[in-house]
Enzyme design. Structure first.
Site, PDB file in Angstrom:
ATOM      1  N   GLY A  38      97.646  33.303 -51.109  1.00  0.00           N
ATOM      2  CA  GLY A  38      98.279  32.108 -51.644  1.00  0.00           C
ATOM      3  C   GLY A  38      97.709  30.821 -51.083  1.00  0.00           C
ATOM      4  N   ALA A  76      91.688  40.402 -51.175  1.00  0.00           N
ATOM      5  CA  ALA A  76      90.664  39.756 -52.015  1.00  0.00           C
ATOM      6  C   ALA A  76      90.028  38.565 -51.314  1.00  0.00           C
ATOM      7  CB  ALA A  76      91.252  39.359 -53.367  1.00  0.00           C
ATOM      8  N   GLY A 111      91.032  36.682 -49.097  1.00  0.00           N
ATOM      9  CA  GLY A 111      91.934  35.554 -48.890  1.00  0.00           C
ATOM     10  C   GLY A 111      92.592  35.004 -50.134  1.00  0.00           C
ATOM     11  N   LEU A 112      92.102  35.357 -51.324  1.00  0.00           N
ATOM     12  CA  LEU A 112      92.706  34.824 -52.551  1.00  0.00           C
ATOM     13  C   LEU A 112      94.154  35.257 -52.703  1.00  0.00           C
ATOM     14  CD1 LEU A 112      90.174  34.938 -55.548  1.00  0.00           C
ATOM     15  CD2 LEU A 112      91.297  32.959 -54.524  1.00  0.00           C
ATOM     16  N   LEU A 113      94.490  36.445 -52.194  1.00  0.00           N
ATOM     17  CA  LEU A 113      95.844  36.959 -52.364  1.00  0.00           C
ATOM     18  C   LEU A 113      96.765  36.605 -51.195  1.00  0.00           C
ATOM     19  CD1 LEU A 113      94.999  40.398 -53.995  1.00  0.00           C
ATOM     20  CD2 LEU A 113      96.003  38.381 -55.091  1.00  0.00           C
ATOM     21  N   SER A 127      89.209  44.612 -47.939  1.00  0.00           N
ATOM     22  CA  SER A 127      89.615  43.376 -48.622  1.00  0.00           C
ATOM     23  C   SER A 127      90.760  43.568 -49.612  1.00  0.00           C
ATOM     24  CB  SER A 127      88.423  42.730 -49.331  1.00  0.00           C
ATOM     25  OG  SER A 127      88.665  41.361 -49.567  1.00  0.00           O
ATOM     26  N   PRO A 128      91.871  44.196 -49.211  1.00  0.00           N
ATOM     27  CA  PRO A 128      93.025  44.288 -50.116  1.00  0.00           C
ATOM     28  C   PRO A 128      93.638  42.923 -50.416  1.00  0.00           C
ATOM     29  CG  PRO A 128      93.613  45.023 -47.911  1.00  0.00           C
ATOM     30  CD  PRO A 128      92.126  44.847 -47.912  1.00  0.00           C
ATOM     31  N   TYR A 144      78.648  43.681 -37.569  1.00  0.00           N
ATOM     32  CA  TYR A 144      79.660  42.640 -37.399  1.00  0.00           C
ATOM     33  C   TYR A 144      79.352  41.834 -36.135  1.00  0.00           C
ATOM     34  CZ  TYR A 144      82.536  45.161 -40.834  1.00  0.00           C
ATOM     35  OH  TYR A 144      82.998  45.792 -41.975  1.00  0.00           O
TER      36      TYR A 144
END
Length: 343
Positions: A215, A209, A211-213, A206-207, A55
């Site tokens: 909104g 996703a 950033g998809l989850l 990544s719970p 990282y």
């Protein structure tokens, strides 16, 4: 913050784990703010911090080490090895040669004399698992590492590693770190049952996703100049995932919470998952995640989520997920042209 057993290690960790991938050059470059975020998480009851040598190409471990000065004993500290850490053919992977070098670098950057959890970041098809487990076992015996784990291992390789440990009297993998979210539930098929069988703790990355989850990414309105778009373009443009997000938003609204909080509550509700990794880039994001830590989903809401994304379903791959060589190297799935005929 609720504490949970990390597999059968006897170590207790918070149900949220602070992920630090966004600290440093890949995200928040303000070291002082990153340190304040780490302190904020600890003050809120998070005692589990996850990082990796790769990282920020070691910058992130430096940030974490400096921030934990004076508070190291409060933290279950986890890091990972495998990724390339410089020029040359032997500065990555899962070999004994590299592990013994990598651990010293991580210990120095993290300003500590031991790691609570040292994890294989990715499988290494070029290194025998016995070689890797033997080196990690020596680190445990030397007191530099308390427990060992893996990340992104297929279920078959988890089983192989457990068998090798038993047959060779080596320390065994105590944890697995796979990706898991409402949109990527594939680990429910084999990986989670395998971890349960061997008493392994599971910390999921990544719970949200990628950033998809949250909104922020909506169908027909995905920003093109976003840095994350350059990193995971297939994921953020996946029509099946974007369709699912549109169906999940009203579920969250009717449950009286944001989509972010719904996604985190979903990840922590699975009985085989020990801790969900949160990866904030800003203090505002961290505070929002902490605010949602008390939210729970009842069976009716979970049933609605199951109807949108059935259990065990991956709606589409993540660009950054591990892909086995058998899928990336055509030579492994195609006989020489002269040998392909059946007669």
């Amino acid at each position: 913050m609720r504490m949970r057993q990390l597999g059968r290690t006897g170590i207790e960790v918070s149900a949220y784990c602070l992920g630090t991938m966004m600290f440093g050059r890949n995200g928040n470059q303000d070291h002082d703010e990153c340190a304040r975020m780490i302190h904020r998480a600890l003050d809120a009851g998070i005692n589990f911090v996850d990082t990796a040598d790769v990282y920020g190409y070691s910058e992130t471990e430096e940030i974490v080490g400096k921030a934990l000065r004076g508070r190291r004993d409060e933290v279950v500290l986890a890091t990972k090895f495998n990724g390339p850490m410089g020029e040359g053919p032997n500065r990555s992977g899962n070999s004994r040669r590299w592990i013994m070098t990598a651990v010293e670098g991580s210990l120095r950057r993290l300003r500590t004399d031991h790691l609570d959890l040292y994890q294989i970041h990715h499988p290494d098809p070029h290194t025998d698992i016995e070689e890797t487990l033997s080196a990690l076992s020596d680190l445990v015996r030397a007191g530099k590492v308390r427990a060992i784990g893996s990340s992104n291992l297929p279920a078959s390789q988890i089983v192989e590693a457990q068998w090798v440990s038993q047959q060779r009297a080596l320390h065994r993998l105590r944890t697995e770190q796979p990706t898991y979210s409402v949109l990527n539930r594939g680990i429910e098929r084999e990986i989670l049952p395998t971890c349960r069988r061997y008493g392994m703790g599971v910390l999921v990355w990544s719970p949200l996703a990628m950033g998809l989850l949250t909104g922020r990414y909506r169908k027909g309105a995905v920003p093109r100049n976003n840095a994350r778009m350059r990193w995971v373009p297939q994921h953020l443009n996946d029509e099946r995932k974007l369709d699912a997000v549109e169906r999940l938003l009203p579920v969250a609204e009717e449950a009286g919470m944001s989509l972010t909080h719904l996604a985190m509550a979903f990840a922590t509700s699975h009985p085989d998952i020990t801790s969900a990794i949160v990866g904030p880039r800003t203090m505002e994001q961290l505070d929002d995640l902490l605010t949602g830590a008390t939210r729970t989903l009842d069976d009716a809401v979970l049933d609605r989520i199951d109807a949108i994304v059935p259990p065990g379903t991956d709606l589409g791959p993540l660009d950054v997920s591990y892909v086995p060589p058998s899928l990336t190297r055509s030579v492994l799935r195609r006989r020489p042209i002269g040998e392909r005929a059946a007669a």
